[in-house]
Design a protein around this motif. Structure first.
Motif, mmCIF file in Angstrom:
data_model
loop_
_atom_site.group_PDB
_atom_site.id
_atom_site.type_symbol
_atom_site.label_atom_id
_atom_site.label_comp_id
_atom_site.label_asym_id
_atom_site.label_seq_id
_atom_site.Cartn_x
_atom_site.Cartn_y
_atom_site.Cartn_z
ATOM 1 N N CYS A 1 -14.046 1.830 -16.576
ATOM 2 C CA CYS A 1 -15.247 2.659 -16.466
ATOM 3 C C CYS A 1 -15.391 3.357 -15.117
ATOM 4 C CB CYS A 1 -16.483 1.802 -16.721
ATOM 5 S SG CYS A 1 -16.523 1.122 -18.381
ATOM 6 N N MET A 2 -14.953 2.715 -14.050
ATOM 7 C CA MET A 2 -15.116 3.279 -12.716
ATOM 8 C C MET A 2 -13.836 3.944 -12.217
ATOM 9 S SD MET A 2 -18.280 2.508 -11.881
ATOM 10 C CE MET A 2 -18.310 2.757 -10.128
ATOM 11 N N GLY A 3 -12.749 3.783 -12.941
ATOM 12 C CA GLY A 3 -11.483 4.357 -12.501
ATOM 13 C C GLY A 3 -10.877 3.600 -11.338
ATOM 14 N N ALA A 4 -11.271 2.347 -11.156
ATOM 15 C CA ALA A 4 -10.776 1.557 -10.032
ATOM 16 C C ALA A 4 -9.339 1.119 -10.283
ATOM 17 C CB ALA A 4 -11.663 0.325 -9.840
ATOM 18 N N GLY B 1 -5.637 6.104 -5.106
ATOM 19 C CA GLY B 1 -6.475 5.775 -6.245
ATOM 20 C C GLY B 1 -7.595 6.779 -6.352
ATOM 21 N N LYS B 2 -8.505 6.566 -7.265
ATOM 22 C CA LYS B 2 -9.641 7.480 -7.434
ATOM 23 C C LYS B 2 -10.585 7.408 -6.242
ATOM 24 C CE LYS B 2 -13.375 8.717 -10.544
ATOM 25 N NZ LYS B 2 -14.058 8.446 -11.790
ATOM 26 N N THR B 3 -10.820 6.184 -5.746
ATOM 27 C CA THR B 3 -11.812 6.023 -4.683
ATOM 28 C C THR B 3 -11.233 5.513 -3.369
ATOM 29 O OG1 THR B 3 -12.283 3.782 -5.452
ATOM 30 C CG2 THR B 3 -13.658 5.559 -6.330
ATOM 31 N N CYS B 4 -9.958 5.118 -3.358
ATOM 32 C CA CYS B 4 -9.370 4.580 -2.133
ATOM 33 C C CYS B 4 -7.853 4.696 -2.188
ATOM 34 C CB CYS B 4 -9.775 3.121 -1.928
ATOM 35 S SG CYS B 4 -9.064 1.994 -3.142
ATOM 36 N N ALA C 1 4.294 -8.406 2.410
ATOM 37 C CA ALA C 1 3.665 -9.158 3.498
ATOM 38 C C ALA C 1 2.175 -8.865 3.610
ATOM 39 C CB ALA C 1 4.356 -8.831 4.825
ATOM 40 N N CYS C 2 1.766 -7.658 3.204
ATOM 41 C CA CYS C 2 0.377 -7.244 3.409
ATOM 42 C C CYS C 2 -0.027 -6.207 2.368
ATOM 43 C CB CYS C 2 0.263 -6.655 4.820
ATOM 44 S SG CYS C 2 -1.344 -5.986 5.229
ATOM 45 N N VAL C 3 -1.247 -6.312 1.886
ATOM 46 C CA VAL C 3 -1.845 -5.302 1.008
ATOM 47 C C VAL C 3 -3.143 -4.882 1.673
ATOM 48 C CG1 VAL C 3 -2.762 -4.790 -1.282
ATOM 49 C CG2 VAL C 3 -0.856 -6.395 -1.047
ATOM 50 N N ARG C 4 -3.268 -3.587 1.958
ATOM 51 C CA ARG C 4 -4.479 -3.078 2.607
ATOM 52 C C ARG C 4 -5.129 -2.009 1.745
ATOM 53 N NH1 ARG C 4 -3.637 -0.154 7.384
ATOM 54 N NH2 ARG C 4 -1.510 0.235 6.751
ATOM 55 N N TYR C 5 -6.438 -2.068 1.655
ATOM 56 C CA TYR C 5 -7.223 -1.035 0.981
ATOM 57 C C TYR C 5 -7.795 -0.132 2.057
ATOM 58 C CZ TYR C 5 -6.778 -3.876 -3.164
ATOM 59 O OH TYR C 5 -6.272 -4.578 -4.225
ATOM 60 N N ILE C 6 -7.521 1.151 1.945
ATOM 61 C CA ILE C 6 -7.922 2.111 2.979
ATOM 62 C C ILE C 6 -8.985 3.045 2.409
ATOM 63 C CG2 ILE C 6 -7.099 3.899 4.533
ATOM 64 C CD1 ILE C 6 -4.269 2.659 4.170
#
Length: 97
Positions: free
Chosen positions: A29-32, A63-66, A92-97
Protein backbone atom coordinates in the motif's frame (compact mmCIF):
# COMPACT_ATOMS: atom_id res chain seq x y z
CA UNK A 1 8.95 24.84 -1.02
CA UNK A 2 8.66 24.12 2.73
CA UNK A 3 4.86 24.33 2.57
CA UNK A 4 4.75 21.68 -0.16
CA UNK A 5 7.09 19.38 1.80
CA UNK A 6 4.91 19.70 4.92
CA UNK A 7 1.76 19.01 2.87
CA UNK A 8 3.31 15.87 1.34
CA UNK A 9 4.50 14.75 4.78
CA UNK A 10 0.99 15.19 6.25
CA UNK A 11 -0.57 13.23 3.38
CA UNK A 12 1.99 10.47 3.88
CA UNK A 13 1.27 10.32 7.62
CA UNK A 14 -2.49 10.15 7.03
CA UNK A 15 -2.06 7.42 4.43
CA UNK A 16 0.17 5.42 6.78
CA UNK A 17 -2.37 5.78 9.64
CA UNK A 18 -5.16 4.54 7.36
CA UNK A 19 -3.09 1.56 6.19
CA UNK A 20 -2.24 0.66 9.81
CA UNK A 21 -5.84 0.97 11.03
CA UNK A 22 -7.09 -1.29 8.23
CA UNK A 23 -4.26 -3.80 8.89
CA UNK A 24 -3.14 -3.66 5.26
CA UNK A 25 0.43 -4.63 4.23
CA UNK A 26 2.61 -1.50 4.15
CA UNK A 27 4.95 -2.81 1.49
CA UNK A 28 2.10 -3.01 -1.02
CA UNK A 29 0.00 0.00 0.00
CA UNK A 30 2.80 2.45 0.77
CA UNK A 31 5.27 1.25 -1.85
CA UNK A 32 7.85 0.57 0.85
CA UNK A 33 10.84 -1.60 0.12
CA UNK A 34 10.85 -4.96 1.81
CA UNK A 35 14.28 -6.34 2.77
CA UNK A 36 14.56 -9.94 3.96
CA UNK A 37 17.96 -11.21 5.06
CA UNK A 38 19.33 -14.67 5.75
CA UNK A 39 22.22 -14.08 8.12
CA UNK A 40 24.83 -11.82 6.58
CA UNK A 41 25.10 -13.78 3.31
CA UNK A 42 21.85 -13.17 1.40
CA UNK A 43 19.25 -10.42 1.03
CA UNK A 44 16.00 -10.40 -0.92
CA UNK A 45 14.63 -6.99 -1.81
CA UNK A 46 11.11 -6.26 -3.04
CA UNK A 47 9.58 -2.99 -4.33
CA UNK A 48 12.82 -1.27 -5.30
CA UNK A 49 12.80 1.39 -8.03
CA UNK A 50 16.31 1.08 -9.43
CA UNK A 51 20.00 0.32 -8.96
CA UNK A 52 21.99 3.51 -8.36
CA UNK A 53 25.43 2.03 -7.73
CA UNK A 54 26.81 -1.49 -8.02
CA UNK A 55 30.32 -2.59 -7.02
CA UNK A 56 31.55 -5.66 -5.18
CA UNK A 57 31.78 -3.55 -1.99
CA UNK A 58 28.60 -1.47 -2.27
CA UNK A 59 25.13 -1.81 -3.77
CA UNK A 60 22.88 1.25 -3.58
CA UNK A 61 19.18 0.87 -4.39
CA UNK A 62 16.49 3.51 -4.89
CA UNK A 63 13.09 2.96 -3.32
CA UNK A 64 9.94 5.05 -3.46
CA UNK A 65 10.67 6.93 -0.24
CA UNK A 66 14.33 6.17 0.54
CA UNK A 67 17.57 4.59 -0.59
CA UNK A 68 19.06 1.39 0.82
CA UNK A 69 22.81 0.80 0.81
CA UNK A 70 24.35 -2.67 1.24
CA UNK A 71 28.04 -2.64 2.15
CA UNK A 72 30.38 -5.61 2.43
CA UNK A 73 32.70 -7.77 0.34
CA UNK A 74 32.15 -9.95 -2.72
CA UNK A 75 28.64 -8.49 -3.15
CA UNK A 76 26.75 -9.53 -6.25
CA UNK A 77 23.23 -9.32 -7.59
CA UNK A 78 22.28 -12.92 -8.29
CA UNK A 79 19.10 -11.96 -10.15
CA UNK A 80 16.71 -9.06 -10.50
CA UNK A 81 13.35 -8.34 -12.04
CA UNK A 82 11.20 -5.21 -12.06
CA UNK A 83 9.80 -6.27 -8.68
CA UNK A 84 12.51 -8.06 -6.69
CA UNK A 85 16.17 -9.01 -6.50
CA UNK A 86 18.60 -11.19 -4.58
CA UNK A 87 21.94 -9.93 -3.30
CA UNK A 88 24.59 -12.32 -2.02
CA UNK A 89 28.08 -11.94 -0.56
CA UNK A 90 29.37 -10.98 2.85
CA UNK A 91 26.96 -8.20 3.90
CA UNK A 92 28.53 -6.12 6.68
CA UNK A 93 26.09 -3.21 6.82
CA UNK A 94 22.64 -2.18 5.58
CA UNK A 95 21.85 1.53 5.74
CA UNK A 96 18.62 3.35 4.96
CA UNK A 97 19.32 6.80 3.55
Amino acid sequence: MKKRDNKNKNIGQKKESLVESLKLPKDICMGAMKVTMTGSREAWIENYRGILEYTEKLILLQGKTCQVCFEGTCLSIDYYTNEDMKISGCIACVRYI
